[in-house]
Each structure stands twice: as C-alpha cells, then as structure tokens.
Design an enzyme around this catalytic site. Structure first.
Site, short mmCIF file in Angstrom:
data_model
loop_
_atom_site.label_atom_id
_atom_site.label_comp_id
_atom_site.label_asym_id
_atom_site.label_seq_id
_atom_site.Cartn_x
_atom_site.Cartn_y
_atom_site.Cartn_z
CG HIS A 266 26.32 61.43 -1.25
ND1 HIS A 266 26.31 60.67 -0.26
CD2 HIS A 266 26.42 62.76 -1.07
CE1 HIS A 266 26.65 61.59 0.77
NE2 HIS A 266 26.57 62.68 0.14
CD GLU A 267 26.89 65.38 -3.63
OE1 GLU A 267 25.99 66.17 -3.05
OE2 GLU A 267 27.90 65.07 -2.74
CG HIS A 270 22.79 65.76 -0.33
ND1 HIS A 270 22.40 65.96 0.94
CD2 HIS A 270 24.11 65.47 -0.28
CE1 HIS A 270 23.61 65.43 1.72
NE2 HIS A 270 24.56 65.33 1.08
CD GLU A 296 25.89 64.14 4.13
OE1 GLU A 296 26.17 63.20 3.41
OE2 GLU A 296 26.24 65.42 3.42
ZN LIG Z 1 26.58 64.57 1.24
#
Ligand SMILES: [Zn+2]
Length: 502
Positions: A266-267, A270, A296
């Site tokens: 997830h990170e 980003h 997101e």
């Molecule tokens: Zn996030």
C-alpha cells in the site's frame, strides 16, 4: 515597477524558502512518528510552532504576493509551469491568509498536543483524556473553514481540501451506490457460510524474515533504494520530500505477516506515485500527488487490485516459501490467495478486507458530517461510533481503543480525509478497466513485472504532479467521467468468484 522577469525570480526564490521550511517540518513530523522519545513532544511542538509561523509569514509576504499577482496578471508572458505554480500558490494562500497568524500557529501547537494525547488515550482506552483535545481541533477546523468560505457548508470545505471538487452531495450519492451494492453481497457471503482456511497465517512469522520480505516487496514495487527508505511505526504512512526522498513505513506483527506485507505494498503504491513525478517539477509545489483520493487510488490499486490478485501471489510465492518454509508447508498460491481475500466484517479499518473496507469509511464519513453540521457532539462520538458499526458491519465494539480511537486522522486535525480512501478505491477499479483494454496487465503481473503498469500510470497520472485538477486528471486517464459502478462491478465479480456465489 518590476519587470515580469523580476517577479518570476522573486516568486521562485520565495517558493524555494517555503519549500525548505516545509521540508524541515516534514522531517520533524517523520521523526515524531518514528523514533522521537515521548518527552520531546513539548519542545518539538514549540519548534514546529515557530517554523510554521515563519512559513506562514513567507506565504503571506507582500512582495511575494505581488510577484505572484504579476504572474497571474500576465499569463501570456510566463511559462506554463510558473503560471500553474502561481495558481496553486494562490489557492493555498487563499486558504491560509484568512486565518490570523496567532490562531494559525496555535493550531499547529494544539495539533501536536492532540496527537500525543491520542497516542496515550488509545493505549489506555481512555477517550475522556483525548476529548478536550478533539473538541478543540473540531472547533478550530470549523472556524478556519468558515474564515475561508463563510457561506459554504463546513464539511464541503473540508472534503474539497482533500479531494478538490468533492461535495457532500456527490459523496452521499457515491456512498449510497456503493452501500447498496455491497451490503447484499456481504450478506450473501455470510449466509453461504464458506470461509477459506487462514490458519497458516495465524502462527509466528519471525520479524527478521518479515523485514526481509519488506525489502523484497520494495524491489518488486520498483522502489529505487537510492531514493527510498522504510521506517517502523504504529500506524504506517508515506511521506515525500521530493521524488528523491520518499519514505514509507510499516508495522510488524509476529502473528499476522499479511498485515505488514500489505501495508508495505500500500505505502509503496503511494511512493510509486511520488517517485514518478516529472523531473521538471520535482522541487516545485507542483511536484507532489494532486489529492488524497488520487493518492489512495494508487496505494489501494497496488495493495488490493494487484497485490491481492492470484497472478501477483503466484509471482511472489517462491520468495514467501523461501522466507517461511515451515509456516507455508503444504500451502499453495491459490490457498494463500483465498486466505488474504477473506471477507468478514471486522472492527479495524486498516485491517479490513477489500470488500467491507468502504463500510468502515462510511462510518467515519457519517460521523464527520454530523460533527460539522452540529448534530453530533464530540463527547457522544464513542456511542455513535459503536451504533454505526453495529448497523453497517454487524459487529460489537468492545472498547474505544478498537473503536473511535483506532485512527490517527482526527488527532492530526484531518477531518474530511476518510472519504478519499473509498473514492480512491473506486478510481482504481475504473483505471483497471481502462488499463485492461490497453495492456495485457495480468500477464505482466504473473511474471512479477510491474514496470509496464507503472509506465502506463506514469504517462497518464504520476508525471503531472499537481499540474491538473484531480477531476480533469482522472477523466483524462479514464477517457470518460468518473463512474463508481466500475468499483461495485469489480468487487461483485471478484467476491462472487471467491465465495462461489452464482
Ligand atoms: Zn494510504
């Protein structure tokens, strides 16, 4: 009278100073969340207060603003990037220049105190000790929103701050559409009674091996080690200073290796956005992701759509077996795929599955709306929180640590942020549909080659930074207006398959 060249020079020099203050404060926030000892909080709060005051003065300085206005008045005499920088700076200035400087500085100090109070309150299941901080933040947020847009509903102003153009009306429609598709699906799964075997996840996975998995996943995610780092925190996040310094964080649980695994993906999603911004705007205020929704959309795209797909699991499974041979004895990629997609209503948003996730966001959205239209008092939050969890997810909240105190957002004054998680998930599903028309994406994923996918997204999204508004950027990438039905169709297809629903 300055020439336009003088104005551009002055404007750019001042932007560089503002950037430097932002950089220093960003490093301090990163330090605060990663390694700072608790007793440093007061000093750090005071330093951040002084730095933000200096930054505020730079941003509202007369000569800077008149240089910016000169640029805005002569759009034909300046290059496109400078003009865009002036427009974005002006938008930012309008947001903060209406706030008296002492109130602006006080808000920074209050936020640091609130964050620290929340950490303690969460640890001790003590909402009452956090309440006065929360009340103050809500009051300040309301006041600042009204300084900025006195005639607009406060919550609309807050939503717009994280996803420009988003209003309560659009968000209401979006959530209604999502909820009416997801609730029957979740009910059908519960009625059907089948759940995958997840017992192999529920055993000790040594932390040093989990750290090795993080390094491997960062490679899979094409994270250049010269420009990235990974820290350990309670609540994972990503911070970027330029495209040459992007830091992700994670949290390790010995008995839940999938938690850090998916946090890292997830990170890293980003980070991928930030790492691929065009060089020409890397140090400019345009050189960062355009909105939280778009951000997101990327993190959740890699985490769920790619990371929780069967081809992706197949591609990384040899490494998982190598790191955890005993734990994954007799486990196949397909079993792993089923286990990490287990859909079950639960208490904690960050640990929620892809299907029920949006309902966690809806709880926060409904509460925030009420906090800012005055129909809910902060002191009544725990009760209202627990009621909505019962209503939307059918779960009983045992205590505030696993309820209203679980997220850090409110303690940082981030109200109106949560909807961007759900909007971002929906953006991701529509991007997938478009990408599948143009790219054999699952063949690339299966061979562990995410580069063509990242190139596709760089071309359409990443390289622009903040040069386009989120709505225009996403419509350009979709080749059509935003349509949440891609998201509900994607989830329906995926989970009907996983749970054998006809
Ligand atoms: Zn996030």
């Amino acid at each position: 009278m300055n020439s336009i060249e003088d104005s551009i020079r002055l404007f750019k020099e001042q932007l560089e100073k503002i950037r430097a203050y932002g950089h220093a404060m960003g490093i301090m926030y990163y330090d605060m969340e990663t390694v700072m000892p608790p007793a440093a909080a007061e000093l750090v709060g005071d330093t951040l207060g002084l730095l933000s005051e200096a930054e505020y003065r730079l941003q509202t300085d007369e000569s800077f603003l008149s240089a910016m206005n000169e640029i805005l008045l002569h759009p034909d005499e300046v290059d496109e990037i400078t003009l865009c920088e002036a427009k974005r700076t002006n938008e930012e200035r309008e947001r903060i220049a209406c706030i008296p400087v002492d109130e602006y500085v006080q808000a920074q100090i209050d936020q640091t105190a609130a964050f620290n109070a929340w950490q303690k309150a969460k640890l001790n299941n003590d909402f009452a000790s956090f309440l006065p901080h929360l009340e103050k933040l809500i009051e300040t947020t309301k006041r600042f929103a009204l300084y900025y847009k006195p005639d607009a509903p406060v919550y609309d102003t807050l939503l717009d701050q994280y996803e420009k153009g988003l209003t309560t009306e659009t968000a209401d429609r979006f959530f209604l559409q999502v909820r009416s598709a997801l609730v029957p699906l979740i009910e059908a799964i519960q009625k059907n009674g089948y759940q995958p075997d997840t017992s192999f996840l529920d055993q000790p996975y040594p932390l040093d091996k989990q750290r090795e998995l993080t390094r491997y996943l960062m490679q899979v995610m094409r994270m250049d080690p010269e420009r990235t780092a990974c820290g350990e925190v309670e609540h994972p996040f990503t911070t970027d200073f330029t495209k040459n310094d992007v830091r992700i964080t994670t949290h390790y649980y010995e008995n839940a290796m999938q938690s850090s695994m998916y946090s890292v993906i997830h990170e890293a999603g980003h980070a991928t956005y930030e790492l691929n911004i065009a060089d020409e705007i890397a140090r400019s205020p345009l050189g960062t992701g355009v909105s939280m929704g778009v951000h997101e959309s990327q993190s959740r795209f890699y985490e769920n759509i790619i990371g929780r797909s069967e081809p992706f699991i197949e591609s990384i499974f040899p490494k998982l077996k190598e790191l955890f041979p005993a734990q994954l004895e007799g486990v196949t990629p397909h079993m792993f795929y089923l286990a990490v997609n287990k859909a079950e209503p639960s208490l904690i948003r960050t640990e929620a599955d892809e299907l029920t996730y949006a309902l966690h966001v809806m709880v926060r959205y409904e509460l925030e709306k009420k906090l800012f239209d005055g129909s809910l008092k902060a002191c009544d939050l725990p009760e209202a929180w627990n009621k909505l969890y019962r209503e939307y997810l059918g779960v009983e909240v045992p205590d505030d640590t696993h309820g209203v105190l679980q997220d850090s957002h409110w303690s940082g004054g981030s109200f109106g942020y949560f909807p961007s998680y759900a909007i971002g998930s929906a953006y991701g599903a529509q991007l997938l549909a478009k990408m599948e028309q143009e790219l054999d994406i699952w063949a690339f994923v299966k061979e562990g080659n995410l580069q063509p996918i990242m190139d596709w997204l760089t071309e359409r999204i990443y390289r622009y930074g903040c040069r386009l508004d989120p709505k225009d950027l996403m419509e350009q990438a979709f080749g059509a207006p935003f349509d949440p039905s891609y998201y509900t169709k994607y989830l329906t297809a995926k989970f009907s398959g996983l749970y054998h629903l006809s």
